[in-house]
Scaffold this motif. Structure first.
Motif, PDB file in Angstrom:
ATOM      1  N   UNK A 181       0.825  -1.211   0.000  1.00 36.48           N
ATOM      2  CA  UNK A 181       0.000   0.000   0.000  1.00 36.48           C
ATOM      3  C   UNK A 181       0.858   1.261   0.000  1.00 36.48           C
ATOM      4  N   UNK A 182       2.131   1.142   0.353  1.00 41.42           N
ATOM      5  CA  UNK A 182       3.041   2.289   0.304  1.00 41.42           C
ATOM      6  C   UNK A 182       3.197   2.809  -1.122  1.00 41.42           C
ATOM      7  N   UNK A 183       2.984   1.970  -2.119  1.00 40.14           N
ATOM      8  CA  UNK A 183       3.105   2.404  -3.518  1.00 40.14           C
ATOM      9  C   UNK A 183       2.076   3.471  -3.866  1.00 40.14           C
ATOM     10  N   UNK A 184       0.884   3.370  -3.310  1.00 37.94           N
ATOM     11  CA  UNK A 184      -0.169   4.344  -3.606  1.00 37.94           C
ATOM     12  C   UNK A 184       0.128   5.702  -2.992  1.00 37.94           C
ATOM     13  N   UNK A 185       0.874   5.727  -1.892  1.00 38.76           N
ATOM     14  CA  UNK A 185       1.167   6.983  -1.181  1.00 38.76           C
ATOM     15  C   UNK A 185       2.503   7.601  -1.539  1.00 38.76           C
ATOM     16  N   UNK A 186       3.371   6.850  -2.146  1.00 39.85           N
ATOM     17  CA  UNK A 186       4.737   7.290  -2.402  1.00 39.85           C
ATOM     18  C   UNK A 186       4.796   8.353  -3.492  1.00 39.85           C
ATOM     19  N   UNK A 187       5.662   9.340  -3.312  1.00 38.74           N
ATOM     20  CA  UNK A 187       5.851  10.379  -4.327  1.00 38.74           C
ATOM     21  C   UNK A 187       6.662   9.877  -5.501  1.00 38.74           C
ATOM     22  N   UNK A 188       7.605   8.967  -5.217  1.00 45.32           N
ATOM     23  CA  UNK A 188       8.483   8.462  -6.263  1.00 45.32           C
ATOM     24  C   UNK A 188       8.583   6.945  -6.158  1.00 45.32           C
TER      25      UNK A 188
END
Length: 129
Positions: free
Chosen positions: A74-81
């Protein structure tokens, strides 16, 4: 050799040659990513991650994929890069746990890479927005 036997032999040779002529068409089919394949990512790519936790959509040039993770990402949806790395090499994507998707807060292990067509990619991308 008598004439009927020669005719049968020539017919068999012609059939064999015809089946070989079909092979190049299969060789020209788009590449499919599987567990042993790796992709070299180019500068013309798009990652669709809306609602991502188990996979992201990837367009690499004219090729389209669903990149599935081994665990929740789920970190992929929130990550800037986001970027893919394999054994320290940026821009290379392999399946079977060999590659990671780097996010702002960590890494997500790539389980498998599924090849899809452009229409499926666009449909899935619309569903995530």
């Amino acid at each position: 050799m008598n004439m009927p036997a020669l005719s049968v032999l020539l017919a068999a040779l012609a059939a064999s040659a015809a089946s070989l002529a079909v092979t190049p068409a299969h060789a020209a089919a788009p590449p499919s990513a599987n567990a042993s394949d790796c992709l070299q990512l180019g500068s013309d790519q798009q990652l669709v991650r809306g609602g991502a936790s188990s996979n992201v959509l990837l367009r690499n040039g004219q090729d389209h994929y669903v990149v599935h993770f081994q665990n929740d990402c789920s970190a992929a949806a929130r990550s800037r890069k986001l970027s893919f790395v394999t054994e320290g090499e940026q821009g290379r994507l392999c399946a079977s746990g060999r590659s990671d998707l780097l996010t702002d807060s960590g890494r997500c292990k790539v389980a498998r890479i599924e090849t899809i067509d452009e229409a499926t990619f666009k449909q899935k991308a619309r569903q995530r927005r």
